[in-house]
Design an enzyme around this catalytic site. Sequence first.
Site, PDB file in Angstrom:
ATOM      1  N   GLY A  81       7.825   2.204  -0.640  1.00  0.00           N
ATOM      2  CA  GLY A  81       6.511   1.721  -1.042  1.00  0.00           C
ATOM      3  C   GLY A  81       5.454   2.778  -0.746  1.00  0.00           C
ATOM      4  O   GLY A  81       5.735   3.777  -0.063  1.00  0.00           O
ATOM      5  N   SER A  87       4.999  11.166   1.990  1.00  0.00           N
ATOM      6  CA  SER A  87       6.372  10.853   1.608  1.00  0.00           C
ATOM      7  C   SER A  87       7.270  10.751   2.837  1.00  0.00           C
ATOM      8  O   SER A  87       7.246  11.622   3.717  1.00  0.00           O
ATOM      9  CB  SER A  87       6.891  11.975   0.688  1.00  0.00           C
ATOM     10  OG  SER A  87       8.250  11.773   0.409  1.00  0.00           O
ATOM     11  N   SER A 101       3.286  10.962  -1.253  1.00  0.00           N
ATOM     12  CA  SER A 101       4.308  10.031  -1.730  1.00  0.00           C
ATOM     13  C   SER A 101       4.929  10.559  -3.023  1.00  0.00           C
ATOM     14  O   SER A 101       4.226  11.096  -3.885  1.00  0.00           O
ATOM     15  CB  SER A 101       3.650   8.675  -1.996  1.00  0.00           C
ATOM     16  OG  SER A 101       4.459   7.922  -2.853  1.00  0.00           O
ATOM     17  N   GLU A 149       5.653   8.979  -5.433  1.00  0.00           N
ATOM     18  CA  GLU A 149       5.113   8.237  -6.582  1.00  0.00           C
ATOM     19  C   GLU A 149       3.653   8.609  -6.884  1.00  0.00           C
ATOM     20  O   GLU A 149       2.944   7.836  -7.523  1.00  0.00           O
ATOM     21  CB  GLU A 149       5.215   6.728  -6.348  1.00  0.00           C
ATOM     22  CG  GLU A 149       6.620   6.179  -6.335  1.00  0.00           C
ATOM     23  CD  GLU A 149       7.347   6.270  -7.664  1.00  0.00           C
ATOM     24  OE1 GLU A 149       6.809   6.899  -8.601  1.00  0.00           O
ATOM     25  OE2 GLU A 149       8.451   5.733  -7.749  1.00  0.00           O
ATOM     26  N   HIS A 176       2.044  -0.223  -3.968  1.00  0.00           N
ATOM     27  CA  HIS A 176       3.366  -0.299  -4.603  1.00  0.00           C
ATOM     28  C   HIS A 176       4.372  -0.774  -3.568  1.00  0.00           C
ATOM     29  O   HIS A 176       4.525  -0.152  -2.516  1.00  0.00           O
ATOM     30  CB  HIS A 176       3.754   1.077  -5.149  1.00  0.00           C
ATOM     31  CG  HIS A 176       5.202   1.177  -5.510  1.00  0.00           C
ATOM     32  ND1 HIS A 176       5.830   0.277  -6.340  1.00  0.00           N
ATOM     33  CD2 HIS A 176       6.158   2.069  -5.139  1.00  0.00           C
ATOM     34  CE1 HIS A 176       7.109   0.617  -6.458  1.00  0.00           C
ATOM     35  NE2 HIS A 176       7.328   1.689  -5.739  1.00  0.00           N
ATOM     36  N   HIS A 218       8.340  -3.011  -2.723  1.00  0.00           N
ATOM     37  CA  HIS A 218       9.697  -3.327  -3.189  1.00  0.00           C
ATOM     38  C   HIS A 218      10.057  -4.743  -2.742  1.00  0.00           C
ATOM     39  O   HIS A 218      11.155  -4.980  -2.242  1.00  0.00           O
ATOM     40  CB  HIS A 218      10.699  -2.337  -2.602  1.00  0.00           C
ATOM     41  CG  HIS A 218      10.539  -0.936  -3.106  1.00  0.00           C
ATOM     42  ND1 HIS A 218      11.300   0.110  -2.628  1.00  0.00           N
ATOM     43  CD2 HIS A 218       9.726  -0.405  -4.043  1.00  0.00           C
ATOM     44  CE1 HIS A 218      10.949   1.231  -3.249  1.00  0.00           C
ATOM     45  NE2 HIS A 218       9.986   0.947  -4.111  1.00  0.00           N
TER      46      HIS A 218
HETATM   47 ZN   LIG Z   1       9.154   2.464  -5.207  1.00  0.00          ZN
END
Ligand SMILES: [Zn+2]
Length: 232
Positions: A30, A47, A76, A78, A97, A99
């Site tokens: 996340g 990250s 991250s 993402e 974000h 999970h």
């Molecule tokens: Zn993810």
Amino acid sequence: MSIAAEKIREQVARYGLRMASCGLVAGTWGNISARVPKEELFVITPSGLPYHDLAGKDMVVLNLRGEVVEGEHRPSTEYLLHQAIYQARPDVNAIVHTHSIYASALAVARQPIPPILEDLVQMVGGGVPVAPYARAGTPELAKVAAETLGSLGAVLLANHGVVGVGRTLEEALIVCQIVEKSANVYVWASLAGEPVPLAAEEIKALRENYLQSYGQYFLRSAALRSKTGGPP
Ligand SMILES: [Zn+2]
């Protein structure tokens, strides 16, 4: 680094801890980001580092082209997803974000969450669609996620998780909690019978009411915290 950017770094770190504490992610998965007001920048979690060890100084600052401006760690994986949403949605100031389990179950089944609950449509503006599958961290995922999100408050990522957006970090985090609750309710309602979505005019009225009255709480509380420097 500006005072505004420093404040946002602290806030993102605190909300990372809150996201992990409320069970929406496990381990270092996340990510969370927020815009720096009036600067073409956003702050994102690093990250692969555990949330409970993170402080504001560990956050990474990027510009809207996705280039790191400041930070000791890698952003991250993402960050492209966050960048694409900020570019597409000037109204979005924060992205969470996760999970979370039930939302991920529907994302695996490629089943959107219909507009079945009042709090869901108030905060998201409708149901929650599923973006087509693209591998985590790729420009393809960033593109399909931003496109499928459109003007809504949340999107499921196929075989992956959830993205919630908001005007503040508080709002984006609660969007993710409401999406998870709605996914849970939808699964149970489907077992109990045929879930009945809200009518389009009801969704519109509920959303407008939220934006004009109840949802102001998120803006007021964020403004108060930024004045007092208090906890989120
Ligand atoms: Zn993810």
